[in-house]
Design a protein around this motif. Structure first.
Motif, PDB file in Angstrom:
ATOM      1  N   VAL A   1       0.801  -1.155   0.013  1.00  0.00           N
ATOM      2  CA  VAL A   1      -0.042   0.098   0.013  1.00  0.00           C
ATOM      3  C   VAL A   1       0.844   1.217  -0.002  1.00  0.00           C
ATOM      4  N   ILE A   2       1.839   1.181   0.989  1.00  0.00           N
ATOM      5  CA  ILE A   2       2.643   2.447   1.007  1.00  0.00           C
ATOM      6  C   ILE A   2       3.539   2.659  -0.257  1.00  0.00           C
TER       7      ILE A   2
ATOM      8  N   ALA B   1       1.039   5.662  -1.499  1.00  0.00           N
ATOM      9  CA  ALA B   1       1.452   6.894  -0.394  1.00  0.00           C
ATOM     10  C   ALA B   1       1.052   8.084  -0.667  1.00  0.00           C
ATOM     11  N   PRO B   2       1.246   8.780  -1.840  1.00  0.00           N
ATOM     12  CA  PRO B   2       1.044  10.206  -2.006  1.00  0.00           C
ATOM     13  C   PRO B   2      -0.364  10.432  -2.044  1.00  0.00           C
TER      14      PRO B   2
ATOM     15  N   LYS C   1      -2.651  12.581   1.110  1.00  0.00           N
ATOM     16  CA  LYS C   1      -3.721  13.804   0.985  1.00  0.00           C
ATOM     17  C   LYS C   1      -5.064  13.625   1.693  1.00  0.00           C
ATOM     18  N   VAL C   2      -5.411  12.365   1.897  1.00  0.00           N
ATOM     19  CA  VAL C   2      -6.622  11.964   2.757  1.00  0.00           C
ATOM     20  C   VAL C   2      -6.326  12.380   4.117  1.00  0.00           C
ATOM     21  N   ALA C   3      -4.949  12.107   4.593  1.00  0.00           N
ATOM     22  CA  ALA C   3      -4.810  12.440   5.986  1.00  0.00           C
ATOM     23  C   ALA C   3      -4.892  14.031   6.267  1.00  0.00           C
ATOM     24  N   LEU C   4      -4.483  14.714   5.220  1.00  0.00           N
ATOM     25  CA  LEU C   4      -4.798  16.224   5.456  1.00  0.00           C
ATOM     26  C   LEU C   4      -6.044  16.675   5.551  1.00  0.00           C
ATOM     27  N   LYS C   5      -7.144  15.852   4.969  1.00  0.00           N
ATOM     28  CA  LYS C   5      -8.228  16.447   5.129  1.00  0.00           C
ATOM     29  C   LYS C   5      -8.870  16.184   6.475  1.00  0.00           C
TER      30      LYS C   5
ATOM     31  N   ILE D   1       3.262   6.844   6.296  1.00  0.00           N
ATOM     32  CA  ILE D   1       2.985   7.510   5.040  1.00  0.00           C
ATOM     33  C   ILE D   1       3.140   8.843   5.396  1.00  0.00           C
ATOM     34  N   PRO D   2       2.275   9.578   6.500  1.00  0.00           N
ATOM     35  CA  PRO D   2       2.510  11.010   6.576  1.00  0.00           C
ATOM     36  C   PRO D   2       4.008  11.524   6.777  1.00  0.00           C
TER      37      PRO D   2
END
Lengths: 155, 324, 500
Positions: C127-128, C132-133, C137-141, C316-317
């Motif tokens: 998955v990574i 990853a990229p 972006k999901v994490a930032l939401k 990932i982050p």
């Protein structure tokens, strides 16, 4: 009368009482902080709300036992609780004073004494082994900042 | 190549297995020195100490043990050192956080100024005011004029209330005369996520962890908070230069000993620390984590401590932060 | 095929004898500290940092990463063997893992954990490598409102953890939330319920509470029953999973891995929730759901896979955004910076050998964990056969030292002792500690995010419903609540009718 005795030894009654106690404590001491409003909550808002809720849960649990007592609390063996707790308190209190080796010896001896099978013949070597082993692993190998000799011995 | 591999492996194993030989020396130090740190491992202050300690222990020929005792305001660590034997074997990593605590807490179990013998500062590090790279805020003036035009619209992210970063933002708010909401977060990564997710428009945080974000073009550093520019980033102005004259806030680290430590030991430590800080190796490593190495005399440190206590007391009072 | 070239670069970078060795060292040290309860990866990574300065960046990162997931894995060993969750993520493993050990199936439980973790680790690595990229972006939401909603979902899921009375579980959850509030309030800086104890300013730590309630509480219970009934079973049935076990662990491992991989990418609580979430899902979705809590293999397979997948994807982050999601990662970033590597969005393009090398080493690390741990199982299981009166004093020592070294404070040991008493009393009263512990962790975060969201929205609670992700999570939470509460009510009603 018989029902009441059932209630007094009911698990639910005592759980309810503990919840009630903690709920009241949190509400009571929450008065020292600002409440704020639901829109702009102060530091007291969340704990007061939760404390009240816990008190309520406690009351329901207790009230239920008068109708149906539920399971009884099994007998408690306080001596075991006391030895294990004391062993830890003593360890923490003495650690900086007498160092890690001796305080582990104390911890193990007091702790092991709680067992029915306790015998000095196995407890003493066990205590020494664990103490010296821990000193080697934790202090010498892993470099944890624990005093080997305490303040009392100039460590 | 094989030799190097062996050497590196060997050094790892030695560090793991390192036994300290207690050489019976007459002079200080004859046993390992403990430095107590009021933060958990991994922060800028902790890293600064670990870098300096590595050099220092080579110079002194003694191990330096870093002991992290994290607690709010670093009080537990400071208290332990204030009450330790004044024999030079227990030292404190002092920071501007200790100056803040002196004003933030109703009562402390020690006297921040008189219970410690200052040794030397280790380094200074900047706090940055930054925004997202595509933000409309280019300069400090942009921020101020936006906040004045839209009172109460601006969100500023910082870490927890009473931290130097948080107080720097409060100081900025007060000195620039703007209305803004300071949103406190638990740690720096959270601040960064909030900024990138547009929950806050600008943020105040330690420069060091921001540099990589800046270099990769994600974040724009608007200004820095100390009174001089940061040498590796000469283009970034200070806040004082950009329309808020007199503004200054910076963080520092220092070493202090318990109050009654013999002067000879303090002087020896001061000399060794200043020597370690002047090596290129330490300087470079510190710059990489955003810290400008700077030693000094014990008196310098004492004056810095006293003036910072006074400054932060003023900010805390103006910002109406409740005393704890 | 950019990713395939990347992976090739990674294999080249990671598969040098030296890096393999450091990976092995890291994993080994990690397992060791994971097994020593309380001694966390953060402290160990900090201690080994100076050592890593002398290594090339790739090697040092590979070693530090190895410590990190080695520790994650090691924590589950003590959970299964002696009911001691060393890390938040292994609380859930105690529920069925320790039960399995009591039934003489400790070997199977340990093997299941190792196999589940290996599969999850492998999957998460893929998955990574591939996603990853976009995932970053999901994490930032995820802002304050989204996290609050996620915490609500987590708490509702924790009700499902309860084996007995629903009302008591709710009481324990509220108690956990309240205990979590103790300390300095992030939003106002006010200190709440510290009663003048400076050590409480940063809140009640998770580890002392877990060690007390699970570790000490269990020791006291065992001692009490010493003469009456044997709680520690001597007979070991089989070490390796049987055909039936294999069949039963497949689906939970898959579900746990998927859940953990997703939750792991959320900085701030995601990875932590994953094992709880996976357990709750199993309880509702598995055919053997009703056996959970009494030593079902699903109760080990799912959370262990989820926890390991989450530990992996939480890189990932850090790798793509340069945002550390835990103190350990902050330390790793520190280590990278000192070595002149700037972690951040550009690592992938500027330092492909490093980026891909670390990813490949993750998979390698998981492989090492498997081959290191499968042979160890026999050894661990023999530990269960040590007579209890000799074993428990050793557990006491590890608990006390582990808790003390957390922040070198006596106070944490006192706390552990007090929670030991509480743990014993609660066990006597059939009040389960697991939901309380989850609430203890989630409570402060939940309040913090709630109040922060309201600060950001200037007091408008609609922010939770107008942000689509938050709304979505709340809807799932509402459904979960209905699913969790309905059967309990139905049983209650059936009981009531029977009683009449």
């Amino acid at each position: 009368m018989k029902n009441l005795r059932g209630t007094l030894s009911s698990k639910d009654l005592w759980s309810g009482l503990i919840f009630f106690f903690f709920g009241v404590v949190f509400v009571y001491f929450g008065r020292n902080y600002q409440m704020g409003t639901a829109m702009r909550m102060g530091p007291a808002y969340f704990p007061t709300l939760l404390g009240a809720l816990l008190t309520f849960v406690g009351i329901i649990l207790m009230a239920k036992t008068f109708i149906k007592p539920g399971d009884k609390v099994e007998s408690m063996r306080y001596s075991k609780v006391i030895y294990i707790t004391l062993a830890n308190l003593f360890f923490a209190f003495m650690l900086r004073r007498i160092g890690v080796v001796l305080s582990i010896v104390l911890l193990v001896l007091i702790g092991a004494y709680a067992s029915q099978k306790f015998k000095w013949s196995y407890a003493m070597p066990l205590a020494l082994g664990l103490a010296i082993g821990s000193a080697i692993i934790f202090v010498l190998l892993l470099h944890l900042p624990l005093p080997i000799l305490g303040q009392w011995f100039g460590g | 190549m094989r030799r190097r591999t062996f050497l590196i492996t060997f050094s790892i194993v030695t560090i793991l297995l390192c036994f300290t030989t207690y050489a019976a020396e007459q002079n200080y130090p004859t046993k390992p020195i403990r430095v107590i740190v009021g933060f958990g491992p991994g922060g800028v202050a902790d890293l600064t100490l670990r870098i300096v300690a590595q050099k220092l222990s080579a110079q002194l020929g003694q191990q330096i043990l870093v002991e992290n005792r994290p607690s709010a305001g670093g009080i537990v660590a400071a208290d332990a050192v204030a009450k330790a034997q004044p024999d030079g074997y227990t030292l404190l990593l002092m920071s501007n956080g200790n100056a803040v605590s002196a004003s933030l807490f109703k009562s402390l179990p020690y006297d921040t100024v008189n219970d410690f013998a200052p040794v030397s500062t280790l380094g200074f590090f900047d706090i940055a005011m930054f925004a997202k790279a595509d933000s409309k805020f280019q300069t400090v003036k942009d921020v101020i004029s936006y906040a004045k035009a839209n009172p109460g619209k601006l969100n500023i992210g910082t870490i927890n209330v009473g931290s130097t970063q948080n107080l720097s933002a409060e100081l900025f708010k007060g000195m620039a005369g703007i209305e803004a909401t300071i949103v406190p977060y638990k740690n720096s990564p959270d601040v960064l996520v909030a900024l990138r997710g547009n929950d806050v428009q600008i943020a105040f945080d330690m420069l060091a962890p921001i540099i990589s974000q800046y270099k990769s073009g994600v974040v724009r550093i608007i200004a820095i908070t100390s009174n001089r520019r940061f040498s590796p980033l000469p283009d970034i102005p200070t806040i004082a230069e950009s329309g808020v004259p007199g503004y200054q806030a910076s963080s520092w680290n220092a070493i202090a000993a318990p109050a009654k430590t013999p002067k000879a030991i303090i002087d020896r430590l001061n000399k060794e620390i200043n020597m370690a800080l002047s090596t290129q190796e330490v300087k470079t490593k510190l710059l990489e984590i955003g810290v400008t190495a700077q030693g000094g005399t014990p008196e310098d440190l004492k004056n810095l401590l006293i003036s910072d206590i006074k400054k932060w007391r003023g900010v805390i009072e103006r910002a109406n932060i409740p005393k704890q | 095929m950019e990713i395939l070239t990347g992976l090739a670069t990674g294999f080249q970078a990671a598969f040098t004898p030296m890096n393999l060795l450091y990976c092995l060292i890291g994993v080994f040290i990690g397992t060791l500290i994971g097994v020593l309860p309380g001694l966390g990866p953060a402290a160990t990574v900090a201690m080994l940092m100076p050592a890593s300065f002398v290594l090339p960046p790739v090697s040092s990162l590979i070693m530090l990463a190895g410590i990190y997931y080695g520790a994650q894995y090691g924590g589950s060993t003590t959970s299964i063997l002696v009911n001691l969750p060393g890390e938040a993520s292994s609380i859930v493993t105690t529920l069925d893992g320790y039960q399995m050990a009591l039934q003489g199936r400790a070997g199977v439980a340990l093997a299941t954990a190792a196999i589940g973790s290996f599969f999850a680790g492998t999957f998460a690595t893929v998955v990574i490598a591939f996603f990853a990229p976009p995932l970053a972006k999901v994490a930032l939401k995820f802002g304050a409102p989204e996290y609050f909603s996620l915490m609500v979902l987590g708490l509702i899921a924790s009700i499902v953890l309860a084996r007995g009375s629903l009302l008591k579980a709710i009481g324990m959850i509220i108690l956990g939330l309240l205990l979590g509030i103790i300390g300095t309030d992030v939003n106002s800086g006010v200190q709440r319920y510290t009663f003048g104890f400076r050590e409480l300013m940063d809140g009640i730590g998770f580890v002392p509470v877990a060690m007390g309630m699970f570790g000490l509480g269990e020791i006291i219970l065992n001692l009490e029953r010493e003469g009456v009934a044997r709680r520690v079973i001597k007979e070991i049935k089989n070490l390796m999973p049987t055909r039936e076990d294999w069949k039963r662990m497949v689906a939970p491992i898959l579900r746990g891995t998927a859940l953990g991989s997703f939750l792991g990418i959320l900085p701030g609580g995601g990875a932590l929730l994953s094992s709880f979430a996976a357990y709750s899902v199993e309880k509702k979705m598995s055919k053997h759901g009703d056996e959970l809590g009494r030593g079902a293999i699903e109760g080990v397979a799912a959370p262990e896979s989820a926890n390991n997948a989450g530990a992996q994807t939480s890189f990932i982050p850090m790798l793509t955004l340069g945002i550390p999601t835990s103190p350990v990662m902050a330390l790793m970033i520190g280590a990278m910076v000192i070595q002149g590597v700037q972690p951040g969005p550009s690592v992938m393009t500027e330092q492909p050998a490093l980026f891909w090398g670390v990813i490949v080493s993750m998979w390698m690390g998981n492989f090492f964990l498997l081959i290191l741990n499968l042979p160890m199982i026999g050894l661990w299981v023999r530990l269960c056969m040590v007579p209890y009166h000799l074993l428990y004093p050793a557990i006491l020592v590890f608990c006390a030292i582990g808790v003390f070294t957390l922040s070198n404070s006596e106070f944490d040991v006192y706390l552990m002792a007090i929670f030991g008493i509480l743990g014993y009393i609660f066990a006597k009263l059939d009040c389960e500690p697991a939901p309380m512990l989850l609430a203890l962790i989630l409570g402060p975060m939940m309040e913090e995010h709630l109040r922060r969201a309201l600060v950001i929205s200037r007091g408008d609670p609609m922010i939770f419903l107008t942000r689509p992700i938050s709304l979505g999570i709340l809807i799932v939470a509402a459904i979960a609540l209905v699913v969790a509460v309905l059967p309990a009510i139905r049983i209650k009603r059936e009981e009531a009718f029977k009683g009449d």
